[in-house]
Design a protein around this motif. Sequence first.
Motif, PDB file in Angstrom:
ATOM      1  N   PRO A 127      -9.793   1.417  11.995  1.00 47.25           N
ATOM      2  CA  PRO A 127      -8.281   1.491  12.140  1.00 47.25           C
ATOM      3  C   PRO A 127      -7.474   0.539  13.023  1.00 47.25           C
ATOM      4  CG  PRO A 127      -9.077   3.084  13.426  1.00 47.25           C
ATOM      5  CD  PRO A 127     -10.071   3.196  12.794  1.00 47.25           C
ATOM      6  N   LEU A 128      -7.881  -0.280  13.631  1.00 46.15           N
ATOM      7  CA  LEU A 128      -7.953  -1.922  13.743  1.00 46.15           C
ATOM      8  C   LEU A 128      -7.533  -2.776  13.217  1.00 46.15           C
ATOM      9  CD1 LEU A 128      -9.603  -1.665  17.958  1.00 46.15           C
ATOM     10  CD2 LEU A 128      -6.904  -0.660  16.998  1.00 46.15           C
ATOM     11  N   SER A 129      -7.938  -2.873  12.592  1.00 48.10           N
ATOM     12  CA  SER A 129      -8.040  -3.498  11.411  1.00 48.10           C
ATOM     13  C   SER A 129      -7.372  -3.683  10.165  1.00 48.10           C
ATOM     14  CB  SER A 129      -9.362  -4.210  11.388  1.00 48.10           C
ATOM     15  OG  SER A 129     -10.007  -3.826  10.191  1.00 48.10           O
ATOM     16  N   SER A 130      -6.785  -2.213   9.901  1.00 51.62           N
ATOM     17  CA  SER A 130      -6.271  -1.738   8.778  1.00 51.62           C
ATOM     18  C   SER A 130      -4.744  -2.219   9.019  1.00 51.62           C
ATOM     19  CB  SER A 130      -6.696  -0.367   8.391  1.00 51.62           C
ATOM     20  OG  SER A 130      -7.558  -0.615   8.466  1.00 51.62           O
ATOM     21  N   ARG A 131      -4.056  -2.160   7.619  1.00 51.03           N
ATOM     22  CA  ARG A 131      -3.043  -2.835   7.268  1.00 51.03           C
ATOM     23  C   ARG A 131      -2.613  -2.245   5.985  1.00 51.03           C
ATOM     24  NH1 ARG A 131      -5.429  -7.429   7.969  1.00 51.03           N
ATOM     25  NH2 ARG A 131      -4.468  -8.626   5.458  1.00 51.03           N
ATOM     26  N   TYR A 132      -0.806  -1.679   5.833  1.00 53.59           N
ATOM     27  CA  TYR A 132      -0.323  -1.048   4.470  1.00 53.59           C
ATOM     28  C   TYR A 132       0.768  -1.734   4.652  1.00 53.59           C
ATOM     29  CZ  TYR A 132       2.201   3.009   2.159  1.00 53.59           C
ATOM     30  OH  TYR A 132       2.955   3.137   1.755  1.00 53.59           O
ATOM     31  N   VAL A 133       0.831  -2.391   2.981  1.00 55.16           N
ATOM     32  CA  VAL A 133       2.125  -2.920   3.388  1.00 55.16           C
ATOM     33  C   VAL A 133       3.309  -1.971   1.656  1.00 55.16           C
ATOM     34  CG1 VAL A 133       2.718  -5.338   2.274  1.00 55.16           C
ATOM     35  CG2 VAL A 133       0.457  -4.812   3.546  1.00 55.16           C
ATOM     36  N   MET A 134       3.752  -2.443   2.168  1.00 56.19           N
ATOM     37  CA  MET A 134       4.765  -1.963   0.823  1.00 56.19           C
ATOM     38  C   MET A 134       5.745  -2.813   0.182  1.00 56.19           C
ATOM     39  SD  MET A 134       6.160   1.737   2.293  1.00 56.19           S
ATOM     40  CE  MET A 134       6.703   0.929   3.446  1.00 56.19           C
ATOM     41  N   LYS A 135       5.835  -3.316  -1.420  1.00 57.15           N
ATOM     42  CA  LYS A 135       6.968  -4.138  -1.965  1.00 57.15           C
ATOM     43  C   LYS A 135       7.155  -3.827  -2.614  1.00 57.15           C
ATOM     44  CE  LYS A 135       5.349  -8.538  -3.883  1.00 57.15           C
ATOM     45  NZ  LYS A 135       4.297  -9.408  -3.788  1.00 57.15           N
ATOM     46  N   TYR A 136       8.755  -4.392  -3.038  1.00 54.70           N
ATOM     47  CA  TYR A 136       9.360  -3.323  -3.689  1.00 54.70           C
ATOM     48  C   TYR A 136      10.073  -4.904  -4.335  1.00 54.70           C
ATOM     49  CZ  TYR A 136      12.885  -1.544  -6.580  1.00 54.70           C
ATOM     50  OH  TYR A 136      13.635  -0.393  -7.220  1.00 54.70           O
ATOM     51  N   ARG A 137      10.151  -4.302  -5.495  1.00 55.03           N
ATOM     52  CA  ARG A 137      10.653  -5.930  -6.763  1.00 55.03           C
ATOM     53  C   ARG A 137      12.141  -4.972  -6.845  1.00 55.03           C
ATOM     54  NH1 ARG A 137       9.527 -11.437  -7.032  1.00 55.03           N
ATOM     55  NH2 ARG A 137       9.999 -10.879  -9.777  1.00 55.03           N
ATOM     56  N   HIS A 138      13.319  -5.415  -6.697  1.00 50.39           N
ATOM     57  CA  HIS A 138      13.779  -5.037  -7.462  1.00 50.39           C
ATOM     58  C   HIS A 138      14.363  -5.507  -9.111  1.00 50.39           C
ATOM     59  CE1 HIS A 138      17.946  -2.777  -8.461  1.00 50.39           C
ATOM     60  NE2 HIS A 138      18.668  -3.809  -8.259  1.00 50.39           N
ATOM     61  N   CYS A 139      14.194  -6.782  -9.356  1.00 51.43           N
ATOM     62  CA  CYS A 139      14.547  -7.435 -10.502  1.00 51.43           C
ATOM     63  C   CYS A 139      13.916  -6.715 -11.339  1.00 51.43           C
ATOM     64  CB  CYS A 139      13.964  -8.849 -10.698  1.00 51.43           C
ATOM     65  SG  CYS A 139      12.932  -9.175  -9.680  1.00 51.43           S
ATOM     66  N   ASP A 140      12.752  -6.357 -10.756  1.00 53.46           N
ATOM     67  CA  ASP A 140      11.586  -6.177 -11.872  1.00 53.46           C
ATOM     68  C   ASP A 140      11.361  -4.628 -11.677  1.00 53.46           C
ATOM     69  OD1 ASP A 140      10.387  -8.748 -12.446  1.00 53.46           O
ATOM     70  OD2 ASP A 140       9.081  -7.923 -11.627  1.00 53.46           O
ATOM     71  N   GLY A 141      11.760  -4.023 -10.616  1.00 51.38           N
ATOM     72  CA  GLY A 141      11.964  -2.489 -10.606  1.00 51.38           C
ATOM     73  C   GLY A 141      10.324  -2.042 -10.702  1.00 51.38           C
ATOM     74  N   LYS A 142       9.616  -2.472  -9.871  1.00 54.06           N
ATOM     75  CA  LYS A 142       8.102  -2.126  -9.421  1.00 54.06           C
ATOM     76  C   LYS A 142       7.643  -2.171  -7.897  1.00 54.06           C
ATOM     77  CE  LYS A 142       6.292  -3.497 -13.589  1.00 54.06           C
ATOM     78  NZ  LYS A 142       6.076  -2.490 -14.640  1.00 54.06           N
ATOM     79  N   LEU A 143       7.472  -1.132  -7.454  1.00 51.25           N
ATOM     80  CA  LEU A 143       7.118  -0.994  -5.875  1.00 51.25           C
ATOM     81  C   LEU A 143       5.228  -0.921  -6.137  1.00 51.25           C
ATOM     82  CD1 LEU A 143       7.593  -0.079  -3.311  1.00 51.25           C
ATOM     83  CD2 LEU A 143       7.142   2.519  -4.736  1.00 51.25           C
ATOM     84  N   VAL A 144       5.243  -1.684  -5.321  1.00 51.65           N
ATOM     85  CA  VAL A 144       3.549  -1.868  -5.028  1.00 51.65           C
ATOM     86  C   VAL A 144       2.587  -1.874  -3.949  1.00 51.65           C
ATOM     87  CG1 VAL A 144       1.568  -3.385  -4.871  1.00 51.65           C
ATOM     88  CG2 VAL A 144       3.527  -3.660  -6.785  1.00 51.65           C
ATOM     89  N   LEU A 145       1.669  -0.894  -4.142  1.00 53.42           N
ATOM     90  CA  LEU A 145       0.863  -0.379  -2.236  1.00 53.42           C
ATOM     91  C   LEU A 145      -0.100  -0.744  -1.912  1.00 53.42           C
ATOM     92  CD1 LEU A 145       1.899   3.394  -2.145  1.00 53.42           C
ATOM     93  CD2 LEU A 145       3.771   1.979  -1.387  1.00 53.42           C
ATOM     94  N   LYS A 146      -0.248  -1.697  -0.827  1.00 54.49           N
ATOM     95  CA  LYS A 146      -1.862  -1.856  -0.713  1.00 54.49           C
ATOM     96  C   LYS A 146      -1.886  -1.639   0.411  1.00 54.49           C
ATOM     97  CE  LYS A 146      -2.163  -6.631   0.878  1.00 54.49           C
ATOM     98  NZ  LYS A 146      -2.304  -8.119   0.793  1.00 54.49           N
ATOM     99  N   VAL A 147      -3.245  -0.829   0.683  1.00 55.21           N
ATOM    100  CA  VAL A 147      -3.908  -1.339   1.933  1.00 55.21           C
ATOM    101  C   VAL A 147      -5.258  -1.679   1.855  1.00 55.21           C
ATOM    102  CG1 VAL A 147      -5.141   0.906   3.207  1.00 55.21           C
ATOM    103  CG2 VAL A 147      -3.380   1.106   1.827  1.00 55.21           C
ATOM    104  N   THR A 148      -5.453  -2.129   2.902  1.00 60.49           N
ATOM    105  CA  THR A 148      -6.508  -4.049   3.077  1.00 60.49           C
ATOM    106  C   THR A 148      -7.545  -3.553   4.639  1.00 60.49           C
ATOM    107  OG1 THR A 148      -7.254  -5.502   2.749  1.00 60.49           O
ATOM    108  CG2 THR A 148      -5.231  -5.873   3.627  1.00 60.49           C
ATOM    109  N   ASP A 149      -8.475  -3.609   5.088  1.00 67.33           N
ATOM    110  CA  ASP A 149      -8.749  -3.214   6.169  1.00 67.33           C
ATOM    111  C   ASP A 149      -9.629  -5.698   6.049  1.00 67.33           C
ATOM    112  OD1 ASP A 149     -10.679  -3.895   4.461  1.00 67.33           O
ATOM    113  OD2 ASP A 149     -11.923  -2.383   5.960  1.00 67.33           O
ATOM    114  N   ASN A 150      -9.369  -6.400   4.976  1.00 68.55           N
ATOM    115  CA  ASN A 150     -10.140  -7.649   5.111  1.00 68.55           C
ATOM    116  C   ASN A 150     -11.175  -7.374   4.606  1.00 68.55           C
ATOM    117  OD1 ASN A 150      -7.791  -8.926   6.308  1.00 68.55           O
ATOM    118  ND2 ASN A 150      -8.530  -8.388   7.911  1.00 68.55           N
TER     119      ASN A 150
END
Length: 103
Positions: free
Chosen positions: A22-45
Amino acid sequence: MVYISSWDEFVERSIQLFKADPLSSRYVMKYRHCDGKLVLKVTDNRECLKFKTDQAQDAKKMEKLNNIFFTLMARGPTADITEVTGKEQPDMQPSKKGRGRRQ
């Protein structure tokens, strides 16, 4: 970084990834309105899980995943996430009466 096509698999694997470190995990959301796409990313390096969608109905699923991660971050990685419903109940406030006479 391969996109996971199944939502259920993405949720399960991302929760396992967070609980493992849990200390090195990240959760990122990215939305591109021009494409209408939502990308979710979970990583621990070391491992990176990504999910991409363009469906509006997946917004509710994303909100539920956010609540799961908020619960895990606040209560710790050993928290029981089965009680997370994805919808919070607002506290009931007493109703305000009009400017009538006091009784």
